[in-house]
Design a protein around this motif. Structure first.
Motif, PDB file in Angstrom:
ATOM      1  N   MET A  10       1.211  -1.316  -0.073  1.00  0.00           N
ATOM      2  CA  MET A  10      -0.262  -0.108  -0.273  1.00  0.00           C
ATOM      3  C   MET A  10       1.115   1.233  -0.051  1.00  0.00           C
ATOM      4  SD  MET A  10      -3.794  -0.688   1.798  1.00  0.00           S
ATOM      5  CE  MET A  10      -2.702  -1.355   3.792  1.00  0.00           C
ATOM      6  N   THR A  11       2.040   1.302   0.237  1.00  0.00           N
ATOM      7  CA  THR A  11       2.904   2.944   0.148  1.00  0.00           C
ATOM      8  C   THR A  11       3.409   2.310  -0.806  1.00  0.00           C
ATOM      9  OG1 THR A  11       3.102   1.868   2.958  1.00  0.00           O
ATOM     10  CG2 THR A  11       4.942   3.220   1.409  1.00  0.00           C
ATOM     11  N   PHE A  12       4.088   1.562  -1.201  1.00  0.00           N
ATOM     12  CA  PHE A  12       4.601   1.769  -2.451  1.00  0.00           C
ATOM     13  C   PHE A  12       3.172   2.290  -3.782  1.00  0.00           C
ATOM     14  CE2 PHE A  12       8.244   0.378  -0.812  1.00  0.00           C
ATOM     15  CZ  PHE A  12       8.872   0.870  -1.205  1.00  0.00           C
ATOM     16  N   ALA A  13       1.455   1.391  -3.550  1.00  0.00           N
ATOM     17  CA  ALA A  13       1.071   2.441  -4.633  1.00  0.00           C
ATOM     18  C   ALA A  13       0.433   3.954  -3.902  1.00  0.00           C
ATOM     19  CB  ALA A  13      -0.201   1.059  -3.265  1.00  0.00           C
ATOM     20  N   TYR A  14       0.883   3.523  -3.018  1.00  0.00           N
ATOM     21  CA  TYR A  14       0.769   5.254  -2.203  1.00  0.00           C
ATOM     22  C   TYR A  14       1.255   6.443  -3.486  1.00  0.00           C
ATOM     23  CZ  TYR A  14      -0.128   9.074   0.384  1.00  0.00           C
ATOM     24  OH  TYR A  14      -0.174  10.856   1.524  1.00  0.00           O
ATOM     25  N   ARG A  15       2.443   6.169  -3.211  1.00  0.00           N
ATOM     26  CA  ARG A  15       3.336   6.705  -3.649  1.00  0.00           C
ATOM     27  C   ARG A  15       3.021   6.725  -5.328  1.00  0.00           C
ATOM     28  NH1 ARG A  15       8.356   8.505  -1.148  1.00  0.00           N
ATOM     29  NH2 ARG A  15       8.862   9.271  -2.884  1.00  0.00           N
ATOM     30  N   ALA A  16       3.169   5.440  -6.228  1.00  0.00           N
ATOM     31  CA  ALA A  16       2.826   4.850  -7.203  1.00  0.00           C
ATOM     32  C   ALA A  16       1.492   6.692  -7.493  1.00  0.00           C
ATOM     33  CB  ALA A  16       2.194   3.830  -7.691  1.00  0.00           C
ATOM     34  N   ALA A  17       0.583   6.638  -7.033  1.00  0.00           N
ATOM     35  CA  ALA A  17      -0.659   7.536  -7.427  1.00  0.00           C
ATOM     36  C   ALA A  17       0.023   8.719  -7.837  1.00  0.00           C
ATOM     37  CB  ALA A  17      -1.720   7.315  -6.516  1.00  0.00           C
ATOM     38  N   SER A  18       0.558   9.053  -6.395  1.00  0.00           N
ATOM     39  CA  SER A  18       1.435  10.277  -6.225  1.00  0.00           C
ATOM     40  C   SER A  18       2.300  11.126  -7.874  1.00  0.00           C
ATOM     41  CB  SER A  18       2.062  10.294  -5.257  1.00  0.00           C
ATOM     42  OG  SER A  18       1.383  11.103  -4.278  1.00  0.00           O
ATOM     43  N   HIS A  19       3.104   9.304  -8.056  1.00  0.00           N
ATOM     44  CA  HIS A  19       3.559  10.219  -9.325  1.00  0.00           C
ATOM     45  C   HIS A  19       2.797  10.521 -10.585  1.00  0.00           C
ATOM     46  CE1 HIS A  19       6.670   9.689 -12.118  1.00  0.00           C
ATOM     47  NE2 HIS A  19       7.444  10.292 -11.693  1.00  0.00           N
ATOM     48  N   LEU A  20       1.493   9.467 -10.933  1.00  0.00           N
ATOM     49  CA  LEU A  20       0.966   8.902 -12.132  1.00  0.00           C
ATOM     50  C   LEU A  20      -0.055  10.626 -12.234  1.00  0.00           C
ATOM     51  CD1 LEU A  20      -0.793   5.866 -10.932  1.00  0.00           C
ATOM     52  CD2 LEU A  20       0.512   6.598 -13.803  1.00  0.00           C
ATOM     53  N   ALA A  21      -0.399  10.714 -10.796  1.00  0.00           N
ATOM     54  CA  ALA A  21      -1.276  12.386 -10.959  1.00  0.00           C
ATOM     55  C   ALA A  21       0.323  13.402 -11.046  1.00  0.00           C
ATOM     56  CB  ALA A  21      -2.017  12.369  -9.509  1.00  0.00           C
ATOM     57  N   GLY A  22       0.996  13.941 -11.091  1.00  0.00           N
ATOM     58  CA  GLY A  22       2.093  14.529 -11.561  1.00  0.00           C
ATOM     59  C   GLY A  22       2.769  14.788  -9.741  1.00  0.00           C
ATOM     60  N   GLN A  23       2.396  14.416  -9.005  1.00  0.00           N
ATOM     61  CA  GLN A  23       2.391  14.641  -7.612  1.00  0.00           C
ATOM     62  C   GLN A  23       3.458  14.070  -7.335  1.00  0.00           C
ATOM     63  OE1 GLN A  23      -0.058  15.418  -5.156  1.00  0.00           O
ATOM     64  NE2 GLN A  23      -2.210  16.628  -7.483  1.00  0.00           N
ATOM     65  N   PRO A  24       4.550  13.781  -7.637  1.00  0.00           N
ATOM     66  CA  PRO A  24       5.963  12.498  -6.754  1.00  0.00           C
ATOM     67  C   PRO A  24       6.144  13.133  -5.614  1.00  0.00           C
ATOM     68  CG  PRO A  24       6.811  13.802  -9.112  1.00  0.00           C
ATOM     69  CD  PRO A  24       5.329  14.550  -8.786  1.00  0.00           C
ATOM     70  N   LEU A  25       6.430  12.014  -4.384  1.00  0.00           N
ATOM     71  CA  LEU A  25       6.376  12.551  -2.979  1.00  0.00           C
ATOM     72  C   LEU A  25       8.113  12.485  -3.122  1.00  0.00           C
ATOM     73  CD1 LEU A  25       4.059  10.034  -1.401  1.00  0.00           C
ATOM     74  CD2 LEU A  25       3.704  13.150  -1.580  1.00  0.00           C
ATOM     75  N   PRO A  26       9.029  13.729  -2.885  1.00  0.00           N
ATOM     76  CA  PRO A  26      10.128  13.665  -2.850  1.00  0.00           C
ATOM     77  C   PRO A  26      10.464  13.049  -1.271  1.00  0.00           C
ATOM     78  CG  PRO A  26       9.505  15.800  -2.000  1.00  0.00           C
ATOM     79  CD  PRO A  26       8.233  14.460  -2.221  1.00  0.00           C
ATOM     80  N   LEU A  27      12.004  12.361  -1.271  1.00  0.00           N
ATOM     81  CA  LEU A  27      12.978  11.576  -0.110  1.00  0.00           C
ATOM     82  C   LEU A  27      12.744  12.994   0.859  1.00  0.00           C
ATOM     83  CD1 LEU A  27      14.954   9.177  -2.077  1.00  0.00           C
ATOM     84  CD2 LEU A  27      12.355   9.008  -0.608  1.00  0.00           C
TER      85      LEU A  27
END
Length: 583
Positions: free
Chosen positions: A558-575
């Protein structure tokens, strides 16, 4: 890869993202994508929604979660990163590990916001408590109970049923806190059993509608909560709709061909495709190709109608790299007549008054240890001795009276006369002496006697000098608190004696498509394949060969699904803690 989308099949709906699978990772990706303004479509091979997640315990491993403070647990991102990095043994990239430990608490927070709250388990230790950065509790989280009425009978009918081993009499649902109290014989254990029976029996309005428990727990609560969220967002979910192939255009994944309602449907996805369809443990050919021998799809505890590696092969066909394909999420299993799949034996091994032996009658593992290590020890010992597949878990009359073992309930609830006749000499064997039992099951009698004598000596001193059973906080979690000095050790001295076969099963495979920190699939050169994302057991585990704590499958899914959705939406999560990578 081709330069234009595949032209086979009829045209499908207009969507932004296709999500293959309907387990926790898939549903998280769909709900999060919808909340970020995208139009998702979920496609599921099976007739029911939920995949392996629906029959799981539902736990998630979330370091630094928001619930720890009120439980008195102190945690740090530095320790969590160091712990997972040590567990992964170089088989997962540092930036991917950091992405997980940073984002997991954000994902858990989001789960609560969409109506799927979790609470931490303060006493449930990490699986390797001696490693640097481990915690004696608080990182594993359990889903809050879910009221099935809020999903409705129609929604319930769409869901895969839960695991009968996680419910009283196969029907009355228990959460992890209930199960721990009952198994450990802690204060109030009898009242917990009685309260749950009374709760179920007196819920008359719900009983008139269905025999299913209104109170959903574990993986059922998780999937039901996510399904409710998906329905609230009107996300389409196609069942009986297997993935046929991925579509590519100009070097990117542009959609998929899905077999739906008797025909192949060509669906273009504007943003990309998320593969979340589980591992390959139900595919015997792939097991033969990748997993240690012997290996058998029948031993697995996952659903029969999925996890055949279709999405892994589809990703590889467009250039995705496969990684750690020889690893699985191992667990010993038992075969129960009439059940569609083998049943995992997760915690009963911890209880005092049992031991596990090979055909020589010799112990070869800490019976109370983490289940992946238990399965690996079975395979290793079988390769060395030829006698650990199956292995035998042996217990005495006292154990039988007090504790469950696989499908057997304690004698107060299931005396021997109530055990189904078909189970005798197929699920469970019994005899008046250990030596007679050994002869019946094909185990060396003197070897079994020697092992039982050593366990009796260890029970008196409290120290297992062979495998240190009960020597750490994880082992003791499911021990019997009333047994001293070691809650995991007691002699096998009370007739009659019993034995059950254990097989080296699993709850999924670990290997799959190699991904980056945003769940994007990588090719053989480590370059991202645009438009292709992968989460859960479709992807190579961020945990490498290890199982850091309960919830190490669903948490990352679920965590990487959460990150994947953010990237797909053009809102990648930074480290945020790049300084940890420098160290």
């Amino acid at each position: 890869m081709s330069n234009k989308p595949d032209s086979r099949g009829s045209e499908g709906p207009n969507v932004d993202v296709i999500i293959v699978g309907s387990g926790a990772g898939a549903l998280m990706a769909a709900v999060r994508a919808a909340d970020l303004g995208l139009k998702p479509l979920v496609v599921e091979k099976a007739a029911l929604i939920g995949g392996t997640s629906a029959i799981s315990g539902g736990g998630i491993w979330i370091p630094c979660n928001d619930d720890q403070a009120q439980a008195g647990v102190r945690d740090t991102l530095e320790d969590a990163f160091r712990y997972v990095r040590t567990c992964a043994k170089g088989l997962a990239s540092d930036d991917r590990i950091l992405a997980y430990v940073e984002t997991a608490r954000l994902m858990a927070r989001y789960l609560g916001s969409i109506g799927v709250p979790y609470r931490c388990m303060p006493l449930y230790a990490d699986y390797y408590p001696s490693l640097p950065g481990a915690r004696p509790g608080g990182r594993t989280m359990d889903p809050a109970d879910f009221d099935a009425a809020s999903l409705g009978l129609e929604g319930l009918a769409q869901m895969r049923p839960g695991n009968p081993g996680q419910a009283l009499f196969g029907r009355i649902n228990l959460n992890s806190f209930d199960a721990h109290t009952i198994l450990s014989q802690g204060p109030g254990s009898v009242s917990v059993v009685l309260k749950n029976i009374l709760r179920y029996a007196t819920d008359l309005r719900w009983r008139l509608k269905t025999s299913k428990d209104r109170r959903m727990t574990g993986g059922q609560a998780l999937v039901a909560g996510l399904l409710r969220a998906a329905r609230q967002r009107q996300i389409p979910i196609w069942v009986d709709s297997p993935l046929q192939s991925l579509l590519t255009q100009e070097g990117r994944v542009a959609g998929a061909v899905i077999h739906h309602r008797g025909q192949d449907v060509r669906i273009v996805a504007k943003r990309g495709v998320v593969l979340a369809a589980g591992g390959f443990e139900r595919n015997q050919d792939m097991r033969n190709q990748y997993l240690p021998k012997p290996t058998d799809a029948r031993w697995t505890a996952t659903p029969l109608d999925g996890n055949t590696g279709d999405a892994i092969r589809a990703g590889a066909a467009v250039g995705g790299t496969l990684h750690i394909m020889d690893l699985s999420w191992g667990v010993p299993t038992v075969n129960v007549p009439g059940e569609e799949k083998f049943r995992g034996v997760f915690v009963e091994r911890s209880l005092p008054g049992c031991l596990v032996v090979n055909a020589l009658g010799q112990r070869f593992v800490d019976e109370s240890g983490p289940y992946p290590e238990f399965q690996q020890a079975m395979i290793a010992n079988h390769q060395a001795t030829g006698g650990a597949i199956p292995a035998w878990i042996v217990f005495d009359g006292r154990f039988r009276a007090r504790y469950p073992m696989g499908p057997l309930l304690p004698t107060s609830l299931m005396p021997d006369r109530k055990v189904p006749q078909a189970w005798w000499d197929s699920v469970v064997w019994t005899a008046p002496t250990l030596e007679a039992l050994a002869t019946r099951i094909g185990v060396d009698p003197q070897g079994l006697r020697n092992s039982a004598d050593r366990i009796a000596a260890f029970a008196r001193t409290g120290k297992d000098e062979d495998f240190d059973r009960g020597g750490n906080v994880f082992d003791r979690y499911y021990g019997d608190v009333t047994v001293k000095p070691n809650p995991n050790l007691a002699p096998l001295s009370q007739a009659p004696f019993y034995a059950m076969q254990l097989w080296p099963g699993d709850i999924g495979t670990k290997g799959g498509l190699l991904t980056d920190r945003d769940a994007r699939v990588l090719d053989a050169q480590g370059v991202v394949i645009p438009g292709l994302y992968c989460v859960g057991n479709n992807s190579a585990s961020v945990m490498g060969p290890a199982y850091p704590g309960a919830g190490s499958t669903l948490g990352p899914a679920m965590t990487f699904a959460y990150r994947a959705a953010s990237h797909l939406a053009g809102q990648p999560l930074p480290l945020e803690r790049l300084d940890l990578l420098a160290g």
